[in-house]
Design an enzyme around this catalytic site. Structure first.
Site, PDB file in Angstrom:
ATOM      1  N   PHE A   1       0.862  -1.156  -0.177  1.00 21.47           N
ATOM      2  CA  PHE A   1       0.108  -0.036   0.055  1.00 21.47           C
ATOM      3  C   PHE A   1       0.770   1.193   0.076  1.00 21.47           C
ATOM      4  CE2 PHE A   1      -3.839   2.623   2.068  1.00 21.47           C
ATOM      5  CZ  PHE A   1      -4.520   2.365   0.848  1.00 21.47           C
TER       6      PHE A   1
ATOM      7  N   THR B   1       4.293  -4.148  -4.687  1.00 21.11           N
ATOM      8  CA  THR B   1       5.468  -4.109  -3.661  1.00 21.11           C
ATOM      9  C   THR B   1       6.713  -3.802  -4.557  1.00 21.11           C
ATOM     10  OG1 THR B   1       6.038  -6.533  -3.990  1.00 21.11           O
ATOM     11  CG2 THR B   1       4.145  -6.058  -2.356  1.00 21.11           C
TER      12      THR B   1
ATOM     13  N   GLU C   1       0.869  -4.802 -17.629  1.00 24.20           N
ATOM     14  CA  GLU C   1       1.251  -3.598 -18.599  1.00 24.20           C
ATOM     15  C   GLU C   1       2.260  -2.764 -17.655  1.00 24.20           C
ATOM     16  OE1 GLU C   1       0.004  -2.972 -21.924  1.00 24.20           O
ATOM     17  OE2 GLU C   1       1.794  -1.856 -21.591  1.00 24.20           O
TER      18      GLU C   1
ATOM     19  N   GLY D   1       8.806  10.939  -7.141  1.00 26.23           N
ATOM     20  CA  GLY D   1       8.170   9.653  -7.211  1.00 26.23           C
ATOM     21  C   GLY D   1       8.780   8.644  -8.526  1.00 26.23           C
TER      22      GLY D   1
ATOM     23  N   LYS E   1      13.666  -4.294 -18.010  1.00 27.54           N
ATOM     24  CA  LYS E   1      12.421  -3.984 -18.999  1.00 27.54           C
ATOM     25  C   LYS E   1      12.416  -4.610 -20.342  1.00 27.54           C
ATOM     26  CE  LYS E   1      10.951   0.285 -16.333  1.00 27.54           C
ATOM     27  NZ  LYS E   1      11.068   1.492 -16.048  1.00 27.54           N
TER      28      LYS E   1
ATOM     29  N   GLY F   1       5.794   7.540 -12.219  1.00 24.65           N
ATOM     30  CA  GLY F   1       4.772   8.179 -11.653  1.00 24.65           C
ATOM     31  C   GLY F   1       3.636   7.420 -11.212  1.00 24.65           C
TER      32      GLY F   1
HETATM   33  N1  HSE Z   1      12.092   3.909 -11.456  1.00 26.97           N
HETATM   34  C1  HSE Z   1      11.593   3.644 -12.657  1.00 26.97           C
HETATM   35  C2  HSE Z   1      11.721   4.718 -13.626  1.00 26.97           C
HETATM   36  C3  HSE Z   1       9.816   3.903 -12.466  1.00 26.97           C
HETATM   37  O1  HSE Z   1      12.250   5.636 -13.193  1.00 26.97           O
HETATM   38  O2  HSE Z   1      11.464   4.800 -14.837  1.00 26.97           O
HETATM   39  C4  HSE Z   1       9.197   2.797 -13.307  1.00 26.97           C
HETATM   40  O3  HSE Z   1       9.653   1.671 -13.560  1.00 26.97           O
END
Ligand code: HSE
Length: 350
Positions: free
Chosen positions: A11, A98, A151, A208, A226, A324
């Protein structure tokens, strides 16, 4: 009208924002998309757990700010037993948000496995389970007749994975290259404006964008995951983490950046994968001083972009937010919308 009961595992910013969307946009979702959402369980390392099959009062849950108060003060518990909650709660869908563990994907891999084994669908923004156990978990979802959607693991809510899977049908994908980390792109941009490395990183943290451990962003681990996800999901590469070469931006100095500016270039952290003539796939992440004429050179701030090399259309580029809280929470919502659409399709074909 269908109502999906959901459980929020973790959370922090993302699931908290999803709860806000459920609280503030529930009626719009019902009228526009034809389904409602009800949160029936929340677990969190700091706040403990709250399980209420009749629906949690989100006003109360969202007011807990991680101080000394826990869910114990509201009919829940100060502890969490994620396995028990995930397996036994009445949720249809587990929203796993998480932290990403790039080493073995735990505990998120277990969260996803427990959910799928107990017949619950899963949506996650967590790169660990998808990158490191994606094929196995997708197979487990199929065996159990439920969905596994992710996604938000790449480019937050900007549709990339589903878009490429659905809309590139009939095209041959030769590879892709992209800016896949908002934090490092933001940091490189701020350094170009004269800020020092540490200041730029703390700005990215405050906004963030950064991972719990920003080294994951800066040293390329985040992009490595990724690239692995995109290569396996879209190029059917069948590769592992060790097959994705990795170099981050910590070696890029202010002098490098100034020199690139003088030469009409801009440093970017580029993740890519390409199919070789023998069918194998070469994948990697590294900083590159791109000429300003390059399609990715103008992608700034926390924005991400990925350019797919297709046989019939040539390059097709998707650009949008890559990080974000709201953007990533939307990814979970888009996963639930996709599950709903798939269930309606199945029902229509019966
Ligand atoms: N920390 C990652 C970024 C967040 O800055 O792209 C998304 O995976």
């Amino acid at each position: 009208m269908t109502t999906y009961d959901i459980a929020l595992i973790g959370f922090g910013g993302v699931n908290r924002t999803l709860a806000e969307l459920v609280a503030t946009r529930g009626d719009t979702l019902r009228s526009e998309l034809g389904f409602g959402l009800r949160v029936v369980a929340i677990t969190d390392l700091r706040l403990g757990s709250l399980v209420q099959p009749e629906g949690i009062d989100l006003g109360i849950a969202l007011n807990l700010d991680g101080g000394s108060e826990t869910f114990a003060a509201h009919g829940g518990s100060a502890d969490t037993n994620n396995e028990l909650v995930i397996r036994d709660c009445t949720a249809d869908i587990i929203c796993e948000a998480t932290f990403t563990n790039p080493d073995d994907g735990e505990p998120a891999v277990s969260h996803v496995r427990w959910a799928l084994e107990s017949g619950k669908s899963v949506c996650t923004t967590n790169k660990g389970p998808v990158a490191l156990r994606g094929a196995e978990l997708t197979a487990l979802a199929e065996q159990n007749g439920v969905h596994f959607e992710f996604e938000g693991a790449v480019m937050s809510g900007t549709p990339v994975i589903r878009l490429a899977k659905k809309m590139f049908a009939g095209l041959k994908l030769n590879g892709f290259e992209g800016i896949l980390n908002g934090t490092s792109n933001y940091v490189l941009g701020r350094m170009e404006s004269g800020l020092d490395f540490e200041e730029a990183i703390s700005e990215a943290k405050e906004l963030g964008y950064a991972e719990a451990n920003p080294a994951a962003d800066i040293e390329g681990y985040d992009v490595q995951l990724k690239v692995l996800i995109l290569a396996n999901e879209l190029l059917d590469a069948g590769i592992e983490l060790k097959d994705v070469q990795r170099e981050g931006i910590s070696t890029v100095t202010p002098e490098n950046i100034q020199k690139a500016t003088r030469e009409g270039r801009r440093w970017k952290l580029v993740g890519s994968a390409r199919r070789n003539p023998d069918g194998s796939v070469t994948a990697g992440v590294s900083p590159v001083a791109l000429p300003l004429s390059h399609g990715l050179a103008g992608v700034s701030g926390a924005t991400n972009a990925v350019s797919f090399d297709t046989d019939l259309l040539g390059p097709v580029t998707v650009s949008g937010p890559g990080a974000g809280r709201v953007e990533t929470a939307y990814a979970l919502l888009s996963d639930i919308i996709a599950m709903h659409a798939a269930s309606k399709e199945v029902a229509a074909n019966v």
